[in-house]
Design a protein around this motif. Structure first.
Motif, PDB file in Angstrom:
ATOM      1  N   GLN A  88       0.914  -1.281   0.081  1.00 29.24           N
ATOM      2  CA  GLN A  88       0.336  -0.172   0.177  1.00 29.24           C
ATOM      3  C   GLN A  88       1.000   1.262   0.129  1.00 29.24           C
ATOM      4  OE1 GLN A  88      -3.014  -0.390   3.262  1.00 29.24           O
ATOM      5  NE2 GLN A  88      -3.882   1.921   2.630  1.00 29.24           N
ATOM      6  N   GLN A  89       1.836   1.198   1.343  1.00 31.40           N
ATOM      7  CA  GLN A  89       2.911   2.527   0.601  1.00 31.40           C
ATOM      8  C   GLN A  89       3.816   2.490   0.193  1.00 31.40           C
ATOM      9  OE1 GLN A  89       2.294   5.117   2.259  1.00 31.40           O
ATOM     10  NE2 GLN A  89       0.040   4.399   3.712  1.00 31.40           N
ATOM     11  N   PHE A  90       4.148   1.928  -0.755  1.00 28.72           N
ATOM     12  CA  PHE A  90       4.896   1.708  -2.037  1.00 28.72           C
ATOM     13  C   PHE A  90       6.672   0.578  -1.691  1.00 28.72           C
ATOM     14  CE2 PHE A  90       3.011   6.437  -2.644  1.00 28.72           C
ATOM     15  CZ  PHE A  90       1.531   5.876  -3.188  1.00 28.72           C
ATOM     16  N   ASN A  91       6.863   1.578  -0.868  1.00 29.26           N
ATOM     17  CA  ASN A  91       8.074   0.764   0.217  1.00 29.26           C
ATOM     18  C   ASN A  91       9.735   0.453  -0.521  1.00 29.26           C
ATOM     19  OD1 ASN A  91       6.811   1.004   2.359  1.00 29.26           O
ATOM     20  ND2 ASN A  91       6.381  -1.788   2.500  1.00 29.26           N
ATOM     21  N   LEU A  92       9.476   1.665  -1.710  1.00 30.93           N
ATOM     22  CA  LEU A  92      10.375   2.105  -2.480  1.00 30.93           C
ATOM     23  C   LEU A  92      11.202   2.505  -1.462  1.00 30.93           C
ATOM     24  CD1 LEU A  92       8.998   3.970  -5.285  1.00 30.93           C
ATOM     25  CD2 LEU A  92       9.986   1.340  -5.275  1.00 30.93           C
ATOM     26  N   PHE A  93      12.701   2.064  -2.159  1.00 34.32           N
ATOM     27  CA  PHE A  93      14.154   2.272  -1.306  1.00 34.32           C
ATOM     28  C   PHE A  93      14.088   3.815  -1.323  1.00 34.32           C
ATOM     29  CE2 PHE A  93      14.910  -2.559  -2.170  1.00 34.32           C
ATOM     30  CZ  PHE A  93      13.762  -2.407  -1.164  1.00 34.32           C
ATOM     31  N   PRO A  94      13.959   5.094  -0.139  1.00 30.50           N
ATOM     32  CA  PRO A  94      14.279   6.335  -0.971  1.00 30.50           C
ATOM     33  C   PRO A  94      15.940   6.444  -1.364  1.00 30.50           C
ATOM     34  CG  PRO A  94      13.705   5.989   1.443  1.00 30.50           C
ATOM     35  CD  PRO A  94      14.133   4.458   1.122  1.00 30.50           C
ATOM     36  N   HIS A  95      16.830   5.517  -0.628  1.00 29.62           N
ATOM     37  CA  HIS A  95      18.120   5.714  -0.402  1.00 29.62           C
ATOM     38  C   HIS A  95      18.584   5.522  -2.308  1.00 29.62           C
ATOM     39  CE1 HIS A  95      17.960   1.967   1.368  1.00 29.62           C
ATOM     40  NE2 HIS A  95      19.595   2.033   0.807  1.00 29.62           N
ATOM     41  N   LEU A  96      17.714   5.026  -2.784  1.00 29.29           N
ATOM     42  CA  LEU A  96      18.412   4.574  -4.000  1.00 29.29           C
ATOM     43  C   LEU A  96      17.661   4.842  -4.885  1.00 29.29           C
ATOM     44  CD1 LEU A  96      18.671   0.676  -3.527  1.00 29.29           C
ATOM     45  CD2 LEU A  96      20.552   2.578  -3.511  1.00 29.29           C
ATOM     46  N   THR A  97      18.053   5.216  -6.562  1.00 27.21           N
ATOM     47  CA  THR A  97      17.155   5.936  -7.418  1.00 27.21           C
ATOM     48  C   THR A  97      16.327   4.410  -7.859  1.00 27.21           C
ATOM     49  OG1 THR A  97      18.593   4.670  -8.958  1.00 27.21           O
ATOM     50  CG2 THR A  97      19.075   7.375  -8.096  1.00 27.21           C
ATOM     51  N   VAL A  98      15.069   4.904  -8.280  1.00 27.09           N
ATOM     52  CA  VAL A  98      14.423   4.115  -9.441  1.00 27.09           C
ATOM     53  C   VAL A  98      15.058   2.451  -9.803  1.00 27.09           C
ATOM     54  CG1 VAL A  98      12.503   3.533 -11.117  1.00 27.09           C
ATOM     55  CG2 VAL A  98      12.555   5.824  -9.844  1.00 27.09           C
ATOM     56  N   LEU A  99      15.894   2.951 -11.321  1.00 23.44           N
ATOM     57  CA  LEU A  99      16.673   2.050 -11.729  1.00 23.44           C
ATOM     58  C   LEU A  99      17.118   1.363 -10.423  1.00 23.44           C
ATOM     59  CD1 LEU A  99      17.537   0.995 -14.596  1.00 23.44           C
ATOM     60  CD2 LEU A  99      19.438   1.850 -14.387  1.00 23.44           C
ATOM     61  N   GLU A 100      17.588   1.986  -9.273  1.00 23.72           N
ATOM     62  CA  GLU A 100      18.901   0.721  -8.453  1.00 23.72           C
ATOM     63  C   GLU A 100      17.670  -0.114  -7.753  1.00 23.72           C
ATOM     64  OE1 GLU A 100      22.618   3.872  -7.743  1.00 23.72           O
ATOM     65  OE2 GLU A 100      20.599   3.944  -6.549  1.00 23.72           O
ATOM     66  N   ASN A 101      16.756   0.579  -7.230  1.00 29.72           N
ATOM     67  CA  ASN A 101      15.225  -0.046  -6.561  1.00 29.72           C
ATOM     68  C   ASN A 101      15.238  -1.189  -7.563  1.00 29.72           C
ATOM     69  OD1 ASN A 101      13.808   0.915  -4.396  1.00 29.72           O
ATOM     70  ND2 ASN A 101      14.371   2.700  -5.233  1.00 29.72           N
ATOM     71  N   CYS A 102      15.563  -0.998  -8.951  1.00 32.03           N
ATOM     72  CA  CYS A 102      14.601  -2.520  -9.410  1.00 32.03           C
ATOM     73  C   CYS A 102      16.584  -3.531  -9.657  1.00 32.03           C
ATOM     74  CB  CYS A 102      14.182  -1.664 -11.345  1.00 32.03           C
ATOM     75  SG  CYS A 102      12.807  -0.940 -10.660  1.00 32.03           S
ATOM     76  N   THR A 103      17.116  -3.123  -9.377  1.00 34.24           N
ATOM     77  CA  THR A 103      18.032  -3.889 -10.523  1.00 34.24           C
ATOM     78  C   THR A 103      18.421  -4.421  -8.664  1.00 34.24           C
ATOM     79  OG1 THR A 103      20.128  -2.350  -9.693  1.00 34.24           O
ATOM     80  CG2 THR A 103      19.319  -2.598 -12.124  1.00 34.24           C
ATOM     81  N   LEU A 104      18.582  -3.700  -7.451  1.00 37.26           N
ATOM     82  CA  LEU A 104      19.722  -4.096  -6.542  1.00 37.26           C
ATOM     83  C   LEU A 104      19.270  -5.623  -6.044  1.00 37.26           C
ATOM     84  CD1 LEU A 104      20.380  -3.030  -3.377  1.00 37.26           C
ATOM     85  CD2 LEU A 104      18.223  -3.852  -2.327  1.00 37.26           C
TER      86      LEU A 104
END
Lengths: 353, 252
Positions: free
Chosen positions: B95-111
């Motif tokens: 619900q709250q997305f929980n993207l990692f705020p210290h990483l870019t969108v791309l880095e969120n996806c490649t981690l």
């Protein structure tokens, strides 16, 4: 903050006005006396062959900075052999360069972390010299500023991993690990640092098995690491609490293991919010290293105390202590300004969220 | 680990008499649910009914206390390796997305592909850009999550989950934290996923989405599954009073 048409707060009514005038006069008097003592009537150096009697004649009227000028070398590098002096000076430069590099945001990479580990190691190797084919200088002869830098920097860096483990342990769902972490943190925080130094210096040799002889400096260093770890653990725990639980859940749901999730997702965010209290702990540690004097190690303050035991300079403690205070202050103030700037930067970054 | 070869007849997610308590609160009561490969399930119910807990049990974010949960042939137990294995095949959107705020969108996806699947940097990057294109935010790849709108963040979160090539996707109220005008872009992304045959379990109150996409709608109340019907039957002839009351509130 004077607004138009209204007097400044310190002159708003008659009590404020009187207080302002009295305190202002007092401040002016103190400043005037200090300048008279410290600058106008001060003796900066003794003429060749002159004895410290010259200084004693102006006692109370003028400062005798000659003691600082003459003994500055000893206070800064301690009893290190004169022929090999470049080594402690080089070590000091290394540490100052490390601190300076840490102030530059763009240099915050893995390399900087590696240097925080490497510089203390290089410092020890250089001071000791034996492994480089230089004259062997055992740690009893190390002193002054290099010792202060070494104890605080190595203490901080080596304490960090333990602190992270303790902070995570304190939040663990496993009762045994939690109890162990809480117990360690509370006991170490509840006991004065000086007690640990005495234990390291006096009690360890009594209980150590026969033939085991650990260097006194190393024992003191371990005591600092243990104590700092407990304080840092609480700082990091505060940071961990600021990271929403969803961050860990998102990492876990992607298949990251507990440790990967911590190292890559949770801890980087926790450290970011903990920077001001981390810096605060470093400043406290930097000054607390002066306590090693009680176990006979001569850091900056220890060396300063040794100077005024010298019969030639007995009684000039004020000048010597002011000098030592100025050195401590210069470093602590620089670090604290840095911390403030960092806080503002982080607030600005948070503002975009 | 056996049982990984799964026939089309075997349930993709198989929950048998699952029970869970939060302290004294009995949040899941004898929940039995079989989801076939490629099936789209919508789960709804009043707040506190246990619907989020139910799907969080499927990837082990919540531990069930009784019963069996088998996900893609692997039974969830206390073994951390089993849980990690299940999580690698199950994507989740929060619900709250929980993207990692210290990483870019791309880095969120490649981690996770780099760290968990040991993908190379370039392979992970290509895969991430593929999925970011799919959710139509590839032009935002180098931004930080805080620079994106809510709808874009949620689509980035979906792309992040897809980068692990999951066989099952769990959605936990994916549109509840969004402004109304952004709900549609996220739902469209989910519809296109459904069209590609992904097994999906979705906790949501978007009943239009349920009608359009779901094979079955499940209504849960006080930890118990009350309805498990095809959308037409669920909306037109609900069996329980509780369901009717709930639907009348949701559908105005």
């Amino acid at each position: 903050m004077t607004r138009h048409g209204r007097p400044a707060p310190m002159f708003r009514d008659w009590t404020n006005t009187i207080a302002t005038i009295v305190l202002g006069a007092l401040l002016a008097y103190v400043a005037y006396s200090f300048v008279q003592w410290g600058v106008v009537h001060a003796i900066w150096r003794l003429p060749d062959g002159a004895s410290s009697i010259m200084c004693r004649d102006v006692r109370g009227e003028g400062a005798c900075w000659a003691v600082v000028v003459e003994r500055a070398r000893f206070m800064l590098v301690g009893g290190y052999p004169i022929d090999e002096q470049w080594r402690p000076y080089a070590v000091c430069l290394l540490f100052v360069a490390l601190y300076a590099a840490s102030l530059v945001r763009t240099l915050w990479t893995r390399w900087l972390l590696a240097f925080w580990i490497a510089v203390p190691v290089v410092a020890v190797v250089l001071l000791r010299g034996r492994w480089l084919g230089l004259t062997d200088v055992p740690s009893e002869f190390w002193g002054g500023l290099p010792l202060t830098f070494l104890l605080s920097t190595a203490g901080f860096t080596m304490a960090l991993p333990f602190a992270v483990l303790l902070a995570l342990g304190r939040r663990s769902t496993l009762p045994a690990i939690r109890a162990l972490s809480v117990g360690y943190i509370e006991v170490v925080r509840g006991v004065p640092l000086i007690t640990f130094l005495f234990m390291a210096a006096v009690m360890f040799p009594l209980f150590a098995p026969q033939g085991v002889n650990v260097d006194k400096l190393l024992r003191a260093q371990i005591a600092f690491i243990m104590v700092t770890a407990a304080y840092l653990a609480e700082v990091i725990r505060g940071g961990l609490q600021a990271v929403p639980r969803g961050q860990y859940e998102a990492a876990a749901s992607l298949g990251l293991s507990f440790w990967s999730a911590m190292m890559l997702v949770v801890l980087p965010q926790a450290f970011r919010v903990s920077i001001p209290p981390l810096v605060n702990t470093f400043i406290a540690l930097f000054k607390d290293t002066s306590l090693v004097i009680v176990i006979g190690l001569f850091d900056l303050l220890g060396a300063a105390k040794a100077v005024i035991v010298d019969p030639k300079w007995v009684g000039f403690g004020v000048e010597v202590y002011l000098f030592a205070a100025a050195v401590y202050f210069a470093f602590s103030y620089a670090v604290s300004r840095f911390s403030l700037r960092l806080e503002r930067e982080l607030q600005r970054a948070a503002g975009t969220a | 680990m056996g049982g990984r070869e799964s026939s089309p007849f075997q349930a993709h997610v198989d929950m048998q008499a699952v029970n869970k308590w939060f302290g004294a609160l009995h949040v899941l009561r004898d929940v039995t649910l079989k989801v076939r490969r490629g099936e789209r399930i919508v789960i709804c119910g009043p707040s506190g009914s246990g619907k989020s807990t139910l799907i969080r049990c499927i990837n082990g974010l919540e531990v069930h206390h009784a019963g069996r949960i088998v996900v893609d042939g692997v039974e969830l137990n206390d073994d951390a390796r089993t849980i990690d294995q299940v999580r690698r095949g199950v994507g989740m959107v929060f619900q709250q997305f929980n993207l990692f705020p210290h990483l870019t969108v791309l880095e969120n996806c490649t981690l996770a592909p780099i760290r968990v699947k040991k993908a190379t940097r370039t392979a992970a990057r290509d895969l991430a850009l593929h999925h970011l294109t799919r959710v139509r935010i590839s032009d935002q790849a180098d931004k930080y999550p805080s620079q994106l709108s809510g709808g874009q963040q949620q689509r980035a979160a979906i792309a992040r989950a897809l980068c692990m090539n999951p066989k099952i996707m769990l959605f936990d109220e994916p549109t509840s934290a969004l402004d109304p005008e952004m709900v549609k872009e996220v739902l469209n992304t989910m519809v296109s996923l459904a069209d590609e045959g992904m097994t999906m379990l979705c906790v949501t109150h978007e009943m239009t989405f349920a009608r359009q996409v779901a094979n079955r709608v499940i209504f849960i109340d006080a930890g118990r599954i009350l309805e498990d019907e095809a959308p037409e039957a669920f909306f037109d002839t609900p069996k329980h009073d509780r369901t009717r009351a709930f639907l009348s509130q949701i559908l105005h």
